[in-house]
Design an enzyme around this catalytic site. Sequence first.
Site, PDB file in Angstrom:
ATOM      1  N   SER A  20       0.593  -1.384  -0.162  1.00 38.47           N
ATOM      2  CA  SER A  20      -0.013   0.016   0.005  1.00 38.47           C
ATOM      3  C   SER A  20       1.379   1.421  -0.114  1.00 38.47           C
ATOM      4  CB  SER A  20      -0.818   0.030   1.097  1.00 38.47           C
ATOM      5  OG  SER A  20      -2.138   0.519   0.749  1.00 38.47           O
TER       6      SER A  20
ATOM      7  N   GLU B   7      -7.668  -3.011  -7.571  1.00 41.70           N
ATOM      8  CA  GLU B   7      -8.480  -3.280  -6.370  1.00 41.70           C
ATOM      9  C   GLU B   7      -8.135  -1.708  -5.325  1.00 41.70           C
ATOM     10  OE1 GLU B   7      -8.917  -7.977  -4.973  1.00 41.70           O
ATOM     11  OE2 GLU B   7      -7.134  -6.414  -4.270  1.00 41.70           O
ATOM     12  N   PRO B   8      -8.175  -0.836  -6.289  1.00 38.37           N
ATOM     13  CA  PRO B   8      -8.170   0.161  -5.224  1.00 38.37           C
ATOM     14  C   PRO B   8      -8.821   1.022  -3.603  1.00 38.37           C
ATOM     15  CG  PRO B   8      -9.422   1.106  -6.898  1.00 38.37           C
ATOM     16  CD  PRO B   8      -9.548  -0.871  -7.004  1.00 38.37           C
TER      17      PRO B   8
ATOM     18  N   ARG C 181      -6.835   2.886  -0.845  1.00 33.70           N
ATOM     19  CA  ARG C 181      -6.190   4.570  -0.188  1.00 33.70           C
ATOM     20  C   ARG C 181      -6.969   5.231  -1.048  1.00 33.70           C
ATOM     21  NH1 ARG C 181      -2.568   4.844   3.545  1.00 33.70           N
ATOM     22  NH2 ARG C 181      -1.846   2.840   3.159  1.00 33.70           N
TER      23      ARG C 181
ATOM     24  N   CYS D 239      -3.211   7.667  27.680  1.00 32.14           N
ATOM     25  CA  CYS D 239      -2.366   7.351  28.787  1.00 32.14           C
ATOM     26  C   CYS D 239      -1.148   6.228  28.500  1.00 32.14           C
ATOM     27  CB  CYS D 239      -3.023   7.685  29.774  1.00 32.14           C
ATOM     28  SG  CYS D 239      -3.939   8.625  30.325  1.00 32.14           S
ATOM     29  N   ASP D 240      -1.162   6.232  27.012  1.00 38.02           N
ATOM     30  CA  ASP D 240      -0.110   4.750  27.069  1.00 38.02           C
ATOM     31  C   ASP D 240       1.112   5.452  25.731  1.00 38.02           C
ATOM     32  OD1 ASP D 240       0.842   2.705  24.865  1.00 38.02           O
ATOM     33  OD2 ASP D 240      -0.961   2.387  25.361  1.00 38.02           O
TER      34      ASP D 240
HETATM   35  C1  LIG Z   1      -5.707  -3.136   1.643  1.00 36.89           C
HETATM   36  C2  LIG Z   1      -6.466  -4.327  -0.125  1.00 36.89           C
HETATM   37  C3  LIG Z   1      -6.215  -3.675  -0.874  1.00 36.89           C
HETATM   38  C4  LIG Z   1      -6.309  -1.771  -1.138  1.00 36.89           C
HETATM   39  O1  LIG Z   1      -4.725  -1.382  -0.691  1.00 36.89           O
HETATM   40  P1  LIG Z   1      -4.845   0.287  -1.143  1.00 36.89           P
HETATM   41  O2  LIG Z   1      -3.271  -0.111  -1.422  1.00 36.89           O
HETATM   42  O3  LIG Z   1      -5.123   0.721  -0.170  1.00 36.89           O
HETATM   43  O4  LIG Z   1      -4.935   0.696  -2.463  1.00 36.89           O
HETATM   44  C5  LIG Z   1      -6.295  -4.261  -2.293  1.00 36.89           C
HETATM   45  N1  LIG Z   1      -6.418  -5.372  -2.681  1.00 36.89           N
HETATM   46  C6  LIG Z   1      -6.261  -5.945  -0.985  1.00 36.89           C
HETATM   47  C7  LIG Z   1      -6.543  -7.484  -1.105  1.00 36.89           C
HETATM   48  C8  LIG Z   1      -5.949  -5.669   0.006  1.00 36.89           C
HETATM   49  O5  LIG Z   1      -5.858  -6.440   1.330  1.00 36.89           O
END
Ligand SMILES: *Cc1c(COP(=O)(O)O)cnc(C)c1O
Length: 376
Positions: free
Chosen positions: A178, A252-253, A255, A324-325
Amino acid sequence: MTLKIAHFLNENRPSTPCLVIDLDVVTARYRRLQDSLPGVVISYAVKANPARPVLEILNAGGSHFDAASIYEIEDLLALGVTPDRIVYGNTIKKEGDIAAAHAHGVRLFAFDSEAEVEKLARSAPGAGVYCRIITTCEGADWPLSRKFGCELDMAHNLLLMARDLGLDAQGLSFHVGSQQTNPRQWGHAIKRAAQVFHSLADQGLELKMLNLGGGFPVRYRKEVPEIEEVAAAIMEAMRREFGDTLPRMFIEPGRIITADAGIIQTEVVLISTKNYDNGVRWVYLDVGKFGGLAETMDEAIQYPLATHYNGAASGPVVIAGPTCDGADILYENAGYSLPLDLKVGDKIQIGGAGAYTTTYASICFNGFPPLQAHYI
Ligand SMILES: *Cc1c(COP(=O)(O)O)cnc(C)c1O
């Protein structure tokens, strides 16, 4: 901060800490990703921000969804997402949850181990499956992959095994880590994936899909490559490795869809030093590692901070949360500085905070409630 968020904060003066998300930015990011990678299926990684208004926008835009658990799957179904647009992408699933997802109509599952293929064959008979291969995650600020994926020879064998157990062995996936700031990392992973496509074709198994995962970077404190640059690197590698017959591509975006859409408004609770000789200032905020900023672990994700003291003289600070950690320190070594005039009670805006924050907030550690969020 967008004008819409500035206006909202001004008008409503919400209590802090709180996350404010401008949904127009979510829409814009999704469209820009679509435009950059035409024909590629976008499967939003729900875990980045599973808030209903975000999911509704993406659902209306025809997005697919990558779910990490049966709970995310059930939330998606409740919103009216059809199961053919849901992928159960976690490689670590209870068999009962696989069966439940299958009963709901979900037909695409990830795996990276023999035991998981066996579970899938028993509890999602005939379903589409793909194998996650391991990547180094080099160049990623928030690496993921030592925990996930398997080596290429194992992926090859597991896909054959999946086919022999009656599953529909569709392809491969990877995740380059990520906040991946090096576009060439996708190319390396695509090359490795192509080797498995070719070795399986030799055995009579024609794979048809490649899931390129997430990792698309956003601008926090440092400049990062634009999405178009990453997309160009991806398409170049795909053509180099696969020629004119490209497999069906998924991304699979997470972030990049929601991070830029949000800021966390926080208040300065205390400013102090630890000694009398020019000690560095400690600035304690009302949000910390347990209030949603878990990605500051090891100072990995470095959020940009803004105050109303534009351009004023500033000095070095250590920034910490309110609990408090002792672990609840956000930045000590990353070289943050804040205005010398900063006072207790001042507001600070934490930028790029729309992803991996609300769901990372603890339930009530030290009695602090989970992070409030406003979707506008
Ligand atoms: C967390 C995750 C993502 C998303 O990743 P980003 O870095 O937020 O784009 C995509 N695929 C899988 C399998 C993930 O675990």
